[in-house]
Design a protein around this motif. Structure first.
Motif, PDB file in Angstrom:
ATOM      1  N   GLU A   6       0.820  -1.205   0.000  1.00  0.00           N
ATOM      2  CA  GLU A   6       0.000   0.000   0.000  1.00  0.00           C
ATOM      3  C   GLU A   6       0.855   1.256   0.000  1.00  0.00           C
ATOM      4  N   SER A   7       0.244   2.336  -0.443  1.00  0.00           N
ATOM      5  CA  SER A   7       0.863   3.650  -0.336  1.00  0.00           C
ATOM      6  C   SER A   7      -0.233   4.693  -0.322  1.00  0.00           C
ATOM      7  N   GLY A   8       0.104   5.892   0.179  1.00  0.00           N
ATOM      8  CA  GLY A   8      -0.802   7.020   0.069  1.00  0.00           C
ATOM      9  C   GLY A   8      -1.457   7.496   1.337  1.00  0.00           C
ATOM     10  N   GLY A   9      -1.222   6.840   2.448  1.00  0.00           N
ATOM     11  CA  GLY A   9      -1.818   7.323   3.683  1.00  0.00           C
ATOM     12  C   GLY A   9      -1.156   8.595   4.170  1.00  0.00           C
ATOM     13  N   GLY A  10      -1.691   9.152   5.258  1.00  0.00           N
ATOM     14  CA  GLY A  10      -1.095  10.345   5.806  1.00  0.00           C
ATOM     15  C   GLY A  10      -2.069  11.144   6.648  1.00  0.00           C
ATOM     16  N   LEU A  11      -1.695  12.397   6.896  1.00  0.00           N
ATOM     17  CA  LEU A  11      -2.478  13.313   7.718  1.00  0.00           C
ATOM     18  C   LEU A  11      -3.109  14.364   6.820  1.00  0.00           C
ATOM     19  N   VAL A  12      -4.402  14.584   7.019  1.00  0.00           N
ATOM     20  CA  VAL A  12      -5.117  15.569   6.214  1.00  0.00           C
ATOM     21  C   VAL A  12      -6.143  16.253   7.087  1.00  0.00           C
ATOM     22  N   GLU A  13      -6.487  17.481   6.742  1.00  0.00           N
ATOM     23  CA  GLU A  13      -7.519  18.198   7.478  1.00  0.00           C
ATOM     24  C   GLU A  13      -8.900  17.742   7.032  1.00  0.00           C
ATOM     25  N   ALA A  14      -9.862  17.899   7.899  1.00  0.00           N
ATOM     26  CA  ALA A  14     -11.241  17.560   7.551  1.00  0.00           C
ATOM     27  C   ALA A  14     -11.653  18.314   6.292  1.00  0.00           C
ATOM     28  N   GLY A  15     -12.342  17.590   5.413  1.00  0.00           N
ATOM     29  CA  GLY A  15     -12.740  18.158   4.136  1.00  0.00           C
ATOM     30  C   GLY A  15     -11.740  17.918   3.024  1.00  0.00           C
ATOM     31  N   GLY A  16     -10.573  17.445   3.386  1.00  0.00           N
ATOM     32  CA  GLY A  16      -9.526  17.199   2.404  1.00  0.00           C
ATOM     33  C   GLY A  16      -9.658  15.857   1.724  1.00  0.00           C
ATOM     34  N   SER A  17      -8.662  15.535   0.898  1.00  0.00           N
ATOM     35  CA  SER A  17      -8.692  14.303   0.103  1.00  0.00           C
ATOM     36  C   SER A  17      -7.373  13.552   0.225  1.00  0.00           C
ATOM     37  N   LEU A  18      -7.463  12.255   0.069  1.00  0.00           N
ATOM     38  CA  LEU A  18      -6.295  11.378  -0.026  1.00  0.00           C
ATOM     39  C   LEU A  18      -6.611  10.286  -1.033  1.00  0.00           C
ATOM     40  N   ARG A  19      -5.551   9.757  -1.631  1.00  0.00           N
ATOM     41  CA  ARG A  19      -5.717   8.624  -2.537  1.00  0.00           C
ATOM     42  C   ARG A  19      -4.797   7.501  -2.094  1.00  0.00           C
ATOM     43  N   LEU A  20      -5.383   6.346  -1.819  1.00  0.00           N
ATOM     44  CA  LEU A  20      -4.625   5.166  -1.452  1.00  0.00           C
ATOM     45  C   LEU A  20      -4.442   4.281  -2.670  1.00  0.00           C
ATOM     46  N   SER A  21      -3.282   3.625  -2.716  1.00  0.00           N
ATOM     47  CA  SER A  21      -3.002   2.653  -3.776  1.00  0.00           C
ATOM     48  C   SER A  21      -2.548   1.358  -3.144  1.00  0.00           C
ATOM     49  N   CYS A  22      -2.820   0.264  -3.830  1.00  0.00           N
ATOM     50  CA  CYS A  22      -2.397  -1.049  -3.355  1.00  0.00           C
ATOM     51  C   CYS A  22      -2.072  -1.903  -4.570  1.00  0.00           C
ATOM     52  N   ALA A  23      -0.813  -2.327  -4.653  1.00  0.00           N
ATOM     53  CA  ALA A  23      -0.362  -3.114  -5.801  1.00  0.00           C
ATOM     54  C   ALA A  23      -0.044  -4.534  -5.371  1.00  0.00           C
TER      55      ALA A  23
END
Length: 121
Positions: A6-23
């Motif tokens: 996996e990749s793409g996790g992290g810290l974000v503020e409410a209302g924000g976006s993240l994209r996770l990937s899993c290969a």
């Protein structure tokens, strides 16, 4: 041997976006259903979203309209686009792949190591 990374996790503020990937990689014959699950602190693991090899999708009610699961079959990769994130989305997110290995007629579930997603208020 099969691995999911996996990749793409992290810290974000409410209302924000993240994209996770899993290969998925290794001695793979086919990758069938793939999915994302999460476990918040002190809670049981829950399903977030799944996608079949034919791109049929299923979502938890809590993420419908905010999260989108997709996959790239050529890359044996599944994605989770997370928009309008809320503090209650904070959890460790796990990818799962239902995979048939080379030389086998059986499918098994493989899990990635997990990635932390933290949404601050």
């Amino acid at each position: 041997q099969v691995q999911l990374v996996e990749s793409g996790g992290g810290l974000v503020e409410a209302g924000g976006s993240l994209r996770l990937s899993c290969a998925a990689s290794g001695n793979i014959f086919s990758v069938n259903a793939m999915g994302w699950y999460r476990r918040a602190s002190g809670k049981q693991r829950e399903l977030v979203a799944t996608i079949t090899s034919g791109n049929s999708t299923n979502y938890a009610d809590s993420v419908k309209g905010r999260f989108t699961i997709s996959r790239d079959n050529a890359k044996n990769t599944v994605y989770l686009q997370m928009n309008s994130l809320k503090p209650e989305d904070t959890a460790v997110y796990y990818c799962r792949g239902t995979i048939v290995v080379l030389g086998s007629l059986l499918e098994y579930n493989y899990w990635a190591q997990g990635t932390q997603v933290t949404v601050s208020s």
